[in-house]
Design a protein around this motif. Sequence first.
Motif, PDB file in Angstrom:
ATOM      1  N   ILE B 321      61.356  75.854  65.573  1.00  0.00           N
ATOM      2  CA  ILE B 321      61.167  75.592  64.147  1.00  0.00           C
ATOM      3  C   ILE B 321      59.673  75.658  63.844  1.00  0.00           C
ATOM      4  O   ILE B 321      58.883  74.940  64.470  1.00  0.00           O
ATOM      5  CB  ILE B 321      61.731  74.200  63.765  1.00  0.00           C
ATOM      6  N   PRO B 322      59.246  76.497  62.884  1.00  0.00           N
ATOM      7  CA  PRO B 322      57.811  76.598  62.589  1.00  0.00           C
ATOM      8  C   PRO B 322      57.307  75.364  61.839  1.00  0.00           C
ATOM      9  O   PRO B 322      58.062  74.744  61.093  1.00  0.00           O
ATOM     10  CB  PRO B 322      57.724  77.849  61.712  1.00  0.00           C
ATOM     11  N   GLU B 323      56.066  75.031  62.071  1.00  0.00           N
ATOM     12  CA  GLU B 323      55.477  73.877  61.391  1.00  0.00           C
ATOM     13  C   GLU B 323      54.640  74.337  60.209  1.00  0.00           C
ATOM     14  O   GLU B 323      54.217  75.482  60.142  1.00  0.00           O
ATOM     15  CB  GLU B 323      54.608  73.103  62.377  1.00  0.00           C
ATOM     16  N   MET B 324      54.412  73.412  59.265  1.00  0.00           N
ATOM     17  CA  MET B 324      53.573  73.737  58.121  1.00  0.00           C
ATOM     18  C   MET B 324      52.112  73.807  58.585  1.00  0.00           C
ATOM     19  O   MET B 324      51.573  72.841  59.124  1.00  0.00           O
ATOM     20  CB  MET B 324      53.723  72.657  57.028  1.00  0.00           C
ATOM     21  N   LEU B 325      51.486  74.944  58.364  1.00  0.00           N
ATOM     22  CA  LEU B 325      50.097  75.115  58.785  1.00  0.00           C
ATOM     23  C   LEU B 325      49.247  75.456  57.577  1.00  0.00           C
ATOM     24  O   LEU B 325      49.678  76.203  56.697  1.00  0.00           O
ATOM     25  CB  LEU B 325      50.002  76.259  59.808  1.00  0.00           C
ATOM     26  N   GLU B 326      48.086  74.880  57.517  1.00  0.00           N
ATOM     27  CA  GLU B 326      47.169  75.206  56.442  1.00  0.00           C
ATOM     28  C   GLU B 326      46.393  76.452  56.845  1.00  0.00           C
ATOM     29  O   GLU B 326      45.491  76.411  57.671  1.00  0.00           O
ATOM     30  CB  GLU B 326      46.211  74.051  56.153  1.00  0.00           C
ATOM     31  N   VAL B 327      46.790  77.556  56.262  1.00  0.00           N
ATOM     32  CA  VAL B 327      46.199  78.824  56.666  1.00  0.00           C
ATOM     33  C   VAL B 327      44.900  79.063  55.894  1.00  0.00           C
ATOM     34  O   VAL B 327      43.885  79.449  56.449  1.00  0.00           O
ATOM     35  CB  VAL B 327      47.191  79.977  56.466  1.00  0.00           C
ATOM     36  N   LYS B 328      44.982  78.846  54.583  1.00  0.00           N
ATOM     37  CA  LYS B 328      43.765  78.889  53.766  1.00  0.00           C
ATOM     38  C   LYS B 328      43.572  77.492  53.179  1.00  0.00           C
ATOM     39  O   LYS B 328      44.447  76.633  53.296  1.00  0.00           O
ATOM     40  CB  LYS B 328      43.939  79.920  52.641  1.00  0.00           C
ATOM     41  N   LYS B 329      42.466  77.299  52.496  1.00  0.00           N
ATOM     42  CA  LYS B 329      42.266  75.962  51.936  1.00  0.00           C
ATOM     43  C   LYS B 329      43.297  75.705  50.829  1.00  0.00           C
ATOM     44  O   LYS B 329      43.423  76.496  49.876  1.00  0.00           O
ATOM     45  CB  LYS B 329      40.846  75.832  51.351  1.00  0.00           C
ATOM     46  N   GLY B 330      44.043  74.650  51.039  1.00  0.00           N
ATOM     47  CA  GLY B 330      45.068  74.311  50.045  1.00  0.00           C
ATOM     48  C   GLY B 330      46.258  75.243  50.068  1.00  0.00           C
ATOM     49  O   GLY B 330      47.089  75.226  49.156  1.00  0.00           O
ATOM     50  N   HIS B 331      46.430  76.012  51.052  1.00  0.00           N
ATOM     51  CA  HIS B 331      47.552  76.947  51.128  1.00  0.00           C
ATOM     52  C   HIS B 331      48.230  76.780  52.487  1.00  0.00           C
ATOM     53  O   HIS B 331      47.707  77.159  53.510  1.00  0.00           O
ATOM     54  CB  HIS B 331      47.040  78.387  50.957  1.00  0.00           C
ATOM     55  N   THR B 332      49.400  76.176  52.471  1.00  0.00           N
ATOM     56  CA  THR B 332      50.097  75.943  53.736  1.00  0.00           C
ATOM     57  C   THR B 332      51.354  76.788  53.781  1.00  0.00           C
ATOM     58  O   THR B 332      51.955  77.102  52.744  1.00  0.00           O
ATOM     59  CB  THR B 332      50.506  74.463  53.893  1.00  0.00           C
ATOM     60  N   VAL B 333      51.769  77.132  54.994  1.00  0.00           N
ATOM     61  CA  VAL B 333      52.949  77.960  55.160  1.00  0.00           C
ATOM     62  C   VAL B 333      53.630  77.586  56.476  1.00  0.00           C
ATOM     63  O   VAL B 333      52.962  77.189  57.425  1.00  0.00           O
ATOM     64  CB  VAL B 333      52.573  79.471  55.117  1.00  0.00           C
ATOM     65  N   ALA B 334      54.959  77.692  56.490  1.00  0.00           N
ATOM     66  CA  ALA B 334      55.693  77.413  57.721  1.00  0.00           C
ATOM     67  C   ALA B 334      56.284  78.724  58.235  1.00  0.00           C
ATOM     68  O   ALA B 334      57.369  79.129  57.819  1.00  0.00           O
ATOM     69  CB  ALA B 334      56.791  76.386  57.456  1.00  0.00           C
ATOM     70  N   CYS B 335      55.502  79.428  59.070  1.00  0.00           N
ATOM     71  CA  CYS B 335      55.997  80.699  59.600  1.00  0.00           C
ATOM     72  C   CYS B 335      55.296  80.976  60.927  1.00  0.00           C
ATOM     73  O   CYS B 335      54.098  80.701  61.085  1.00  0.00           O
ATOM     74  CB  CYS B 335      55.706  81.822  58.594  1.00  0.00           C
ATOM     75  N   HIS B 336      56.012  81.522  61.861  1.00  0.00           N
ATOM     76  CA  HIS B 336      55.443  81.788  63.178  1.00  0.00           C
ATOM     77  C   HIS B 336      54.428  82.916  63.140  1.00  0.00           C
ATOM     78  O   HIS B 336      53.652  83.091  64.068  1.00  0.00           O
ATOM     79  CB  HIS B 336      56.551  82.107  64.177  1.00  0.00           C
ATOM     80  N   LEU B 337      54.448  83.712  62.072  1.00  0.00           N
ATOM     81  CA  LEU B 337      53.475  84.804  61.955  1.00  0.00           C
ATOM     82  C   LEU B 337      52.049  84.274  61.912  1.00  0.00           C
ATOM     83  O   LEU B 337      51.117  84.963  62.275  1.00  0.00           O
ATOM     84  CB  LEU B 337      53.743  85.602  60.666  1.00  0.00           C
TER      85      LEU B 337
END
Lengths: 596, 345
Positions: B321-337
């Motif tokens: 199960i992917p976790e929520m990651l903050e990829v950019k500032k204020g932008h989170t996504v739950a994806c293994h990519l």
Amino acid sequence: MDNENKKDDKSINKNDKSEETSYQANSEDNSLSNVQRVKVLSPGMLVIKRFLRNRLAIIGFIIILFMFIFSFIGGFFSPYDETQVFKHIGTMSKEYVSLSLNEQYRYTSSDENIYNSNMHSKFILAKNKGETNFILDDIKYHISEEGKDFYSIFCLEPIAKITYFRNILSVNLHEGIEMPEEINNYIKTAIEQGETYFKYNSKIYVLDKDGRNYILESTQNVAFESLLIMEKATKDIEVTYEFKYFLRKALMDDEVSIFEYNGERYELIRDEYSISVNHIKPDGKEPYALASEFSIKSISQDVFLSIEFKKELIKTIMSGASSFVYPDEHGEDIEYNILRNNNMYTVKKLTNTHLISIHEQPSLKHWLGTDQHGMDVLTRLMYGGKISLVIGFIVVFLETIIGVVMGGIAGYFGKLTDMVIMRIVDVFNCIPFMPLLIIIGSVMDALDIDPKIRIYYLMLILGVMSWPGIARMVRGQILSLREQEFMIAAEATGLRISRRIFKHLIPNVIPQLIVLATLGLGGIIIYESTLSFLGLGVKFPYASWGNIISGVSTAYEMTNFWFVWIPAGMLILLTVLGFNFVGDGLRDAFDPKMKR
Amino acid sequence: MIERASINDNSTNGEIGFDDEVLKVKNLKKYYPVTSNVFMKAKSYVKAVDDVSFSIKKGTTMGLVGESGCGKTTIGKTILRLTDKTDGQVVFQGIDIHELNRKDLRKMRPKIQIIFQDPYSSLSPRMPVGEIIGEAVKDNKLIPKEEFDEYISKVMIDCGLQPYHKSRYPHEFSGGQRQRICIARAIALNPDFIVCDEPVSALDVSVQAQIINLLMELQEKYDLTYLFISHDLSVVEHISDNVGVMYLGNLVEYSDKESIFSEPLHPYTKALFSAIPVSDPDVRNERIILEGNIPSPSNPPSGCKFHTRCRECMDICKTQIPEMLEVKKGHTVACHLYTGKSLKE
């Protein structure tokens, strides 16, 4: 106010141009005066409006209104009471005299208690066997035939033991009994001549052979048995036993026309079927007694039949005619009809009495005639309608309360509560209604419950039995309403639960409830009428439309006394029809999809 | 006394912390038991909301988008405690709503309001409009009696209604006006936070714009915070400050409006946004068409719930199960990519 609104409108318009057009329209709306505005109706008013447009519903409403006025107010205007019985004076063929040809021995007792029917039956047995004695309760009785169909009964009492051997007579008197010496000669003569009884001093003594010895018994006359019946001629005469005995004796001889008794002279006048006895007094004759083979009795004890009437009656019967005319005490001729039943004749006479006016035809006095109890049908219909309608309303009220509470609980709380209540409803639906009511009705009959209390029981039973339908409807409604968004919104706005139930849930159930209750009323009235018709509901003397109809039970009554059952039937029909019309009208009126 | 729930401020993975956040949803779960009988225990659960966390800043609007059946409305209702949660926290102004007793909850109710999708069924048909709007105000004793009439009139005017509408009944109004009544009912309680559960999807486009603008206008005037649930992305784009994308009970992407609309990260968001119609007929966007149906929430796929329909599905997606990651500032996504691309690492 209007100016303020406009101001506000403008400020909003400034803020948002996209809404400009719609707000302009609103402003124009706003400038309309109250008169120009379309009258706004509440949903309730809309329902009434739609209801009033439904002609059938209005007809139903008028019918029900009429029934109410008729039942609840009519009773006050009716000059009669619910259970007032109407009577009129009329002639009625009443039984007057019964007569039979006497073919059995009748006894006349010398004293009231000395001879009774036990002895009479013993006498019949002894006579049929040809015996001259019979014993009852250790007392010996002797039967002495005095003539044709005429027997005297003597009570025998042993007084002495007699030994007679080779012309030597010895008399051993029983203790306490004294006898003159000269009786011995009589005894001796009787024994020598082989007689079993002899007369001494106008008293009969009996010699009973006991082996070689004899027992001397004194006799006492207790009664006589005869086929002839002797009755006194007028009310005031006291005819003694002795007179009767002498008379009977005198009658044995057809030649005798005058006999003496107690120093008085009596004349015997014979005709074909009877013999009348006149008392010859210095100033004339007076009827004294009548002897005949007929037993004539008046039905009413206070009527005394004269000799002439009896003679006339006997004559008529023997001639085979079926009626005769005889003047009464006022000298008016009254016709008597004779009915024969085997050897019994019944004489009927038309008499004036108070008669109950049963099944009287409609008239000005009784607009719908009278029923089988002589009560005014129209008045009974008014009171019956009252009971029928009150029962209907109370039952519907009861079943609605139970139904709303049960259905409301089931619908609002759901889950296990819902399941339990709905299973109870299922059980109630499984109970066959009519047989149960019939059983309860007959149980109440057996317990002899007061008709008034019975009405309450009836209401209770009908109410308790008919709530499941309403409970089911309410539950369904509440289940669906509970999930409606306005209920969720009401919860979200933090309204009290009580307010949510009473302001949001209940008002939305009420339309269906009113429809169901109105339609239910008709059904309950039918049930009540059916039960009363079967004699299990409202009982006499209380009237209900059902038991008014049940008063007519035969085809004859049905065809001839239409005024008893047709009005009641019509009232039931109209009322139920009225309630159904109104119920249908309300259902249509409450349906929001029906616009106009 | 309203008890203050202790909030763990040490943000877990993917959670964004704001100082002035009005609402904070933490690991919220709502499972509906699947039962066939009252006496039987639940065999399985429909996971309508499965471990969702987000927070909303005061005075902003969060748009919540996703396919129908993905749990948007359930989140809305659970926030209002119209349905009970299964697990997690809903913290409103520092108070856990699901921990309140009935009395305190009733006091809290006016602060959080909801506007429903269907303006026809959300108004009681047997009540005049004035009563619908003022009923709860009166019941909660928010306004003194003397000012009551005036207050209701003011709220009605604010919502684009006329005071003389008070005595009318809902059936006399059009859909747009009814929605205004619903908004007025919510606004009258002077709330801080409003859940707008697809408030415009039942209305036609011109009225939609009016209602959206009204909502924005009221937000400014009353300093409101919205959770705007919708499946209409253009509406969400117009009204929202932040956008959350949901798929099958999970929040898969969360970001501010600009970032997510300019550069969607999650494959599902990409597919979803590619469906927005473009007003210029010459522009041809690549349309990403998802294959297959949305899986049953009672039996969701293992690993990433989206892997059955994902174009870029990898092996890891099916198991983990992917976790929520903050990829950019204020932008989170739950994806293994985006594993390993987190800002924190």
